[in-house]
Design a protein around this motif. Sequence first.
Motif, PDB file in Angstrom:
ATOM      1  N   SER A 169      -0.647   6.740  -0.330  1.00  0.00           N
ATOM      2  CA  SER A 169       0.204   7.553  -0.864  1.00  0.00           C
ATOM      3  C   SER A 169      -0.185   8.351  -1.820  1.00  0.00           C
ATOM      4  O   SER A 169      -1.397   8.121  -2.286  1.00  0.00           O
ATOM      5  CB  SER A 169       1.675   6.499  -1.247  1.00  0.00           C
ATOM      6  OG  SER A 169       0.951   5.669  -2.191  1.00  0.00           O
ATOM      7  N   CYS A 170       0.561   8.994  -2.708  1.00  0.00           N
ATOM      8  CA  CYS A 170       0.095   9.777  -3.742  1.00  0.00           C
ATOM      9  C   CYS A 170      -0.201   8.885  -5.020  1.00  0.00           C
ATOM     10  O   CYS A 170      -0.878   9.326  -6.007  1.00  0.00           O
ATOM     11  CB  CYS A 170       1.175  10.899  -4.252  1.00  0.00           C
ATOM     12  SG  CYS A 170       2.806  10.148  -4.510  1.00  0.00           S
ATOM     13  N   THR A 171       0.484   7.794  -5.021  1.00  0.00           N
ATOM     14  CA  THR A 171      -0.024   6.821  -6.070  1.00  0.00           C
ATOM     15  C   THR A 171      -0.275   5.577  -5.341  1.00  0.00           C
ATOM     16  O   THR A 171       0.654   4.496  -5.140  1.00  0.00           O
ATOM     17  CB  THR A 171       1.491   6.503  -6.828  1.00  0.00           C
ATOM     18  OG1 THR A 171       2.013   7.658  -7.261  1.00  0.00           O
ATOM     19  CG2 THR A 171       1.156   5.760  -8.205  1.00  0.00           C
ATOM     20  N   PRO A 172      -1.569   5.183  -5.401  1.00  0.00           N
ATOM     21  CA  PRO A 172      -2.115   3.942  -4.766  1.00  0.00           C
ATOM     22  C   PRO A 172      -1.849   2.832  -5.576  1.00  0.00           C
ATOM     23  O   PRO A 172      -2.021   2.742  -6.914  1.00  0.00           O
ATOM     24  CB  PRO A 172      -3.701   4.358  -4.658  1.00  0.00           C
ATOM     25  CG  PRO A 172      -4.088   5.325  -5.612  1.00  0.00           C
ATOM     26  CD  PRO A 172      -2.937   6.133  -5.610  1.00  0.00           C
ATOM     27  N   TRP A 173      -1.671   1.602  -5.116  1.00  0.00           N
ATOM     28  CA  TRP A 173      -1.496   0.386  -5.877  1.00  0.00           C
ATOM     29  C   TRP A 173      -2.562  -0.459  -6.075  1.00  0.00           C
ATOM     30  O   TRP A 173      -3.599  -0.515  -5.250  1.00  0.00           O
ATOM     31  CB  TRP A 173      -0.518  -0.519  -5.078  1.00  0.00           C
ATOM     32  CG  TRP A 173       0.935   0.250  -5.175  1.00  0.00           C
ATOM     33  CD1 TRP A 173       1.328   1.630  -5.431  1.00  0.00           C
ATOM     34  CD2 TRP A 173       2.143  -0.564  -4.792  1.00  0.00           C
ATOM     35  NE1 TRP A 173       2.675   1.681  -5.330  1.00  0.00           N
ATOM     36  CE2 TRP A 173       3.252   0.464  -4.989  1.00  0.00           C
ATOM     37  CE3 TRP A 173       2.629  -1.792  -4.477  1.00  0.00           C
ATOM     38  CZ2 TRP A 173       4.578  -0.056  -4.784  1.00  0.00           C
ATOM     39  CZ3 TRP A 173       3.882  -2.077  -4.396  1.00  0.00           C
ATOM     40  CH2 TRP A 173       4.820  -1.236  -4.335  1.00  0.00           C
ATOM     41  N   ARG A 174      -2.832  -1.157  -7.252  1.00  0.00           N
ATOM     42  CA  ARG A 174      -3.958  -1.988  -7.611  1.00  0.00           C
ATOM     43  C   ARG A 174      -3.400  -3.188  -7.961  1.00  0.00           C
ATOM     44  O   ARG A 174      -2.665  -3.426  -8.947  1.00  0.00           O
ATOM     45  CB  ARG A 174      -4.850  -1.355  -8.808  1.00  0.00           C
ATOM     46  CG  ARG A 174      -5.956  -2.065  -9.152  1.00  0.00           C
ATOM     47  CD  ARG A 174      -6.590  -1.396 -10.559  1.00  0.00           C
ATOM     48  NE  ARG A 174      -7.747  -2.316 -10.751  1.00  0.00           N
ATOM     49  CZ  ARG A 174      -7.929  -3.070 -11.495  1.00  0.00           C
ATOM     50  NH1 ARG A 174      -6.906  -3.527 -12.394  1.00  0.00           N
ATOM     51  NH2 ARG A 174      -9.090  -3.779 -11.692  1.00  0.00           N
TER      52      ARG A 174
END
Length: 754
Positions: free
Chosen positions: A361-366
């Motif tokens: 997605s446009c905002t990857p999760w860490r």
Amino acid sequence: MCWQAIVFHSHQKKQTADSSLSPYPLDMAFALTLPGEVQGADGVPYHRTFGKQPRTIALYALAQWNAYLMTCEEEHRAAFLAQARWLLQHALSVQDGMAGWPVPIDTSPPSHLARMHEKRSAFAGISGYYFSATIQGCALSVLLRAYLLTREPEFLQMTQFVFETFRLDILDGGIGAPVTAEGLWFEEYALYPASHTLAGMLFALLGLYEYSYLNLTAQTQALPLFERAFATLHALLPEFDCGYWLRGDLLQRVLLTPEQFALHVQLLCALAHLTGDVRCTHLARRWQHYLQAPDKRLRYMAMNSCQRGGRKVLTLLRTNLFPRCPSTSNELRVCVPITAFPLTGGMRTILDKLEKSMQLSCTPWRMTYMTQRVGAQAELYRIQRFGTRWLSPRQFPLVWGYALAGAWSLFWSLARGASYDLILPQDGLFTAAFAAPLAHLAGIRVICIDHGNLATLPSELYRQERLQDLAGKPCLRRWLEPWLLAAYWPSLQLFARIAACFVDCYAIPGVPGDGIEEICRHLGIPPSRLVRFVNTIDVAQYCRLDHTKRAALRVQHGIAADAIVITTICRLSPEKGVVIALEALDHALSLLSPGLRTRVRFVIAGDGPLRARLQEEIMQRGLGLTCTLWGEISHADALLLHDLSDIYLYSGTRGGGYSLVLLEAMAAASAVLASDVPLANVRMLADERGLVVSAGDIAATAQALVRLIEDEDLRLKLGHRARQYVSLYNTEREFRRVWQRSFNIPMSYELERR
């Protein structure tokens, strides 16, 4: 102001438009408070500034329309058409066949959107545009009136473009947000997570109703869309009503000012007159009573003052206790409290898929995992451990020590500047109880994924299983454990209610009707905070082998090439019903012909407290040559086992959500035989995608096994349809969209002047 229904028929279209149209539910005084022309800065399109020109223009046009109907003066008619033409000229196209008036997001304090984003998260750098249900709804009403006044086709064509924004999800550029299973809400701020603002919904419904009943474009989807959204409005209206006043939205839950409240009453009255809905009429009268009753007004003033003071205190605490370190990347920092990690099972599989999916997605999760018990392969993940080994969420009073240890660890992480953007507890009881209050204090959004724990609260079967586990235990424990369990159940109820007060959204796998809605209602969790999701399956990983390759693979693993392989993959615990599966298999073998009976092989993969008992059962029933225990297996071994099998047997007696391994078996085109618990099994295996029997019914399970073993064509047909279903409905795109809706995902529109 009287609001008359706008219902036009084809034979009425030849009448004079201005004699047939009704006034808009807008106070006439509004016309005196706005200028006649509202433009952007010189040479700068309105969408490049942080103004609200389209909203002001649309409302001003409708106020001028009301004045024209009352006075019949040409001045008001000309002013109305001037604003309508402004909307027509400044409409922006964001997709083919769709247009509207996007407003730029202003995140600079002290704007209203900035406060909303502070509630949603502290994730900085949000940019882009959003549609507004108020603008789209009011503009739709303006354009319809302008067309009926002038009969200029440009106005009618623009209504079609505007209507498309009502049809589309926010993620696709529209203003709609799904609510519950079939619900739909038109958002004042078309951003996720949805705020469910009441005023925007009412304005949008008024415009959509007019568009659907005018039927000028022969649009067949408008009326069903209105009816769906109107039903959703009634489902969520109780959440806005405090019993003495009204909330403006369901995200901030701030009380309306008296002026805003009066506008809401006026809009609801208008909707009641349009639709003839008695419920809206009664509710509008009730709200009018709130406004007029002195005791309600005093209570509102007291609660409003308390809310303002509470927000100031909360801001002060957040500033001093939880300093935030600005992110140096565009990653979304996520903390995942979980009882044990990483351990093989459905929870780990879902979290792995979630992290992998959001990387696209446009905002990857860490993701950082916070757990009390660390399993194998911990080096592959970012893990923070808390508590000691002897703490347990399954025992009283150790469950309280578990919650306190988790709370202390999370508190210190936040105090040292961990700066999480999202907290993702993995059950609605233990982890949510300690994580949600701290996250609320720190101003972090909380999304709780419950994997069936909430379903254990009212389950008598679960309580009986806990008591049956005491058989064979030492005498002291058999005497003490029932007393501890008597205190354990109220503790679970208390934990669930604490979590319900602070969790922003519950994401629960499963289908409506499986009992979760009733449990949430009992805990005070409204429908707007409950999201159901389906697991994703990568069908490409499950390539069905031809007979030759499968035969060779079976021989390689010590299984006859012509064997009929039945498999089950689960934790060997009472609720999985593995003992029931063995009894059903024993009974089925007695009904088969000798030739088929010798070909059957039953492979059980997994480990758990019932392993020793299963081994004993296998020996007592003389199934040593038929049954094999593989023990705990990896994901690669699970793929191998699905390739080897013909039939997948699921005999669980208790559980919730979706069985992920059942979906994997369907993706592998195995013929699935499953119990009707959870309810999702029934939905997934309907329409001849598998066989379903009552949970715990040994005779019915045996008969179904016999049917599948004897009929190879039936196995192939069920497997083929099951694989088609999974490839269509359990896609990564739909899985990802659930989580994009749950958190604020910036939208970037390609803007083009129509």
